[in-house]
Design a protein around this motif. Structure first.
Motif, PDB file in Angstrom:
ATOM      1  N   LYS A 161       0.854  -1.188   0.000  1.00  9.96           N
ATOM      2  CA  LYS A 161       0.000   0.000   0.000  1.00  9.96           C
ATOM      3  C   LYS A 161       0.889   1.235   0.000  1.00  9.96           C
ATOM      4  N   GLY A 162       0.744   2.078  -1.010  1.00 17.60           N
ATOM      5  CA  GLY A 162       1.581   3.265  -1.104  1.00 17.60           C
ATOM      6  C   GLY A 162       3.001   2.920  -1.507  1.00 17.60           C
ATOM      7  N   THR A 163       3.952   3.609  -0.913  1.00 19.15           N
ATOM      8  CA  THR A 163       5.368   3.413  -1.211  1.00 19.15           C
ATOM      9  C   THR A 163       6.039   2.703  -0.050  1.00 19.15           C
ATOM     10  N   PRO A 164       6.713   1.590  -0.288  1.00 17.91           N
ATOM     11  CA  PRO A 164       7.339   0.852   0.814  1.00 17.91           C
ATOM     12  C   PRO A 164       8.499   1.630   1.429  1.00 17.91           C
ATOM     13  N   THR A 165       8.673   1.452   2.718  1.00 16.45           N
ATOM     14  CA  THR A 165       9.778   2.078   3.434  1.00 16.45           C
ATOM     15  C   THR A 165      10.375   1.073   4.406  1.00 16.45           C
ATOM     16  N   GLY A 166      11.503   1.436   4.985  1.00 21.48           N
ATOM     17  CA  GLY A 166      12.102   0.646   6.051  1.00 21.48           C
ATOM     18  C   GLY A 166      12.385  -0.788   5.676  1.00 21.48           C
ATOM     19  N   VAL A 167      12.063  -1.681   6.610  1.00 22.88           N
ATOM     20  CA  VAL A 167      12.406  -3.092   6.424  1.00 22.88           C
ATOM     21  C   VAL A 167      11.589  -3.725   5.297  1.00 22.88           C
ATOM     22  N   VAL A 168      10.369  -3.225   5.061  1.00 25.38           N
ATOM     23  CA  VAL A 168       9.539  -3.747   3.962  1.00 25.38           C
ATOM     24  C   VAL A 168      10.215  -3.459   2.623  1.00 25.38           C
ATOM     25  N   LYS A 169      10.695  -2.241   2.455  1.00 26.47           N
ATOM     26  CA  LYS A 169      11.402  -1.885   1.227  1.00 26.47           C
ATOM     27  C   LYS A 169      12.675  -2.708   1.072  1.00 26.47           C
ATOM     28  N   ASP A 170      13.391  -2.887   2.171  1.00 32.60           N
ATOM     29  CA  ASP A 170      14.630  -3.649   2.097  1.00 32.60           C
ATOM     30  C   ASP A 170      14.365  -5.110   1.718  1.00 32.60           C
ATOM     31  N   PHE A 171      13.275  -5.674   2.244  1.00 36.36           N
ATOM     32  CA  PHE A 171      12.924  -7.059   1.906  1.00 36.36           C
ATOM     33  C   PHE A 171      12.554  -7.178   0.431  1.00 36.36           C
ATOM     34  N   ILE A 172      11.820  -6.206  -0.090  1.00 36.81           N
ATOM     35  CA  ILE A 172      11.466  -6.228  -1.515  1.00 36.81           C
ATOM     36  C   ILE A 172      12.713  -6.071  -2.373  1.00 36.81           C
ATOM     37  N   ASP A 173      13.613  -5.189  -1.967  1.00 38.37           N
ATOM     38  CA  ASP A 173      14.877  -5.032  -2.697  1.00 38.37           C
ATOM     39  C   ASP A 173      15.660  -6.346  -2.698  1.00 38.37           C
ATOM     40  N   PHE A 174      15.644  -7.037  -1.574  1.00 40.63           N
ATOM     41  CA  PHE A 174      16.307  -8.347  -1.470  1.00 40.63           C
ATOM     42  C   PHE A 174      15.654  -9.344  -2.419  1.00 40.63           C
ATOM     43  N   THR A 175      14.327  -9.322  -2.487  1.00 38.78           N
ATOM     44  CA  THR A 175      13.582 -10.226  -3.368  1.00 38.78           C
ATOM     45  C   THR A 175      13.945 -10.018  -4.836  1.00 38.78           C
ATOM     46  N   LEU A 176      14.132  -8.771  -5.225  1.00 40.63           N
ATOM     47  CA  LEU A 176      14.430  -8.441  -6.621  1.00 40.63           C
ATOM     48  C   LEU A 176      15.915  -8.535  -6.956  1.00 40.63           C
ATOM     49  N   SER A 177      16.744  -8.757  -5.947  1.00 44.14           N
ATOM     50  CA  SER A 177      18.189  -8.871  -6.163  1.00 44.14           C
ATOM     51  C   SER A 177      18.524 -10.220  -6.788  1.00 44.14           C
ATOM     52  N   PRO A 178      19.723 -10.400  -7.333  1.00 47.19           N
ATOM     53  CA  PRO A 178      20.124 -11.707  -7.876  1.00 47.19           C
ATOM     54  C   PRO A 178      19.970 -12.847  -6.871  1.00 47.19           C
ATOM     55  N   THR A 179      20.263 -12.578  -5.603  1.00 48.91           N
ATOM     56  CA  THR A 179      20.104 -13.612  -4.572  1.00 48.91           C
ATOM     57  C   THR A 179      18.649 -14.004  -4.420  1.00 48.91           C
ATOM     58  N   GLY A 180      17.772 -13.000  -4.334  1.00 46.21           N
ATOM     59  CA  GLY A 180      16.346 -13.280  -4.194  1.00 46.21           C
ATOM     60  C   GLY A 180      15.764 -13.979  -5.405  1.00 46.21           C
TER      61      GLY A 180
END
Length: 274
Positions: A240-259
């Motif tokens: 909902k809206g724009t992710p911040t904090g740990v939620v944003k970091d988890f999504i960034d991890f998901t989209l990374s090569p590792t994720g």
């Protein structure tokens, strides 16, 4: 002079206190907990990602709950979930206020009982079965027995994607024998009913099910990636809206090569990647 030193000491104490209070507020506002809710298709992938992330960041707690894509959408919109999951495209109305991240692609597997001699169906044959125009396995090269048709419940992302791919719309499935309320029920029903046919996510395949080819094209990561296997749909994270904090970091991890490596391994662990 003594008064000046006392004043400076008090000022330092006040500033230090404000900094400490700010630290507490910031950390309380980001409690390092993430609640993920939605599609049972995405659930195994989300769990694998959550486990890997929590191993990397032990102070973060991530819970993953199933349901269906509609539950994921509504839970995110209402704020009951930090991240919603969906395994279909959202409508314009559903997309309002939500930020979408396609984290992968899922092949929809068409499955039958292992004792069924049929190995492949054409798109038209599969459509005929779910429209009620084909009712016996002998019509598609199988045994002379009535087809037991299994579909998912209304609200299931798998069902909506399946219908959209085959028919371009939701349909009245007149030939349905059983409505399964979960991927697990589809797996169970097809495994024990010799005449059954159903559909489910790639990551739910197991030896108790026989995977059919579509138009003589096998379901594999390669054939999903190159588009030859046409029964496929997106795997989506919703915020909902724009992710911040740990939620944003988890999504960034998901989209990374590792994720992405974790997603591919989880999604295609039971089939050939060729």
């Amino acid at each position: 002079m003594e008064n000046m030193n006392m004043y400076l000491l008090i000022l330092v104490i006040i500033v230090a206190g404000l900094v400490f209070v700010s630290y507490i507020v910031i950390n309380d506002s980001d409690n390092h907990e993430i609640k993920i809710v939605g599609s049972t298709t995405v659930q195994p992938v989300a769990k694998a990602l959550a486990q890997a992330y929590m191993e990397k960041y032990p102070d973060v707690k991530i819970t993953v709950q199933g349901g269906d894509s509609l539950v994921g959408i509504k839970s995110t919109q209402s704020g009951n979930a930090d991240i919603g999951t969906a395994s279909r495209n959202l409508t314009k109305e559903e997309s309002e206020c939500l930020t979408q991240y396609q984290i992968g692609t899922d092949g929809i597997a068409v499955v039958v009982n292992p004792n069924n001699p049929v190995n492949s169906l054409t798109t038209d044959q599969l459509k005929g079965i779910y429209e009620g125009k084909i009712t016996n396995w002998k019509q598609v090269g199988g045994k002379d027995e009535t087809i037991t048709v299994i579909t998912r419940e209304i609200g299931s992302g798998t069902r909506l994607a399946f219908e959209d791919i085959l028919f371009g719309r939701e349909i009245e499935q007149n030939n349905v024998t059983t409505i399964a309320i979960s991927t697990h029920q589809v797996m169970q029903d097809v495994a024990v009913i010799p005449s059954a046919i159903g559909y489910l996510s790639t990551n739910s395949l197991n030896p108790d099910l026989k995977l059919l080819m579509m138009n003589n094209v096998s379901l594999s990561k390669k054939n999903v990636d190159n588009g030859k296997y046409t029964l496929q749909r997106p795997i989506i994270f919703l915020v909902k809206g724009t992710p911040t904090g740990v939620v944003k970091d988890f999504i960034d991890f998901t989209l990374s090569p590792t994720g992405q490596s974790i997603i591919n391994k989880t999604e295609y662990n039971s089939i050939s990647n060729n």
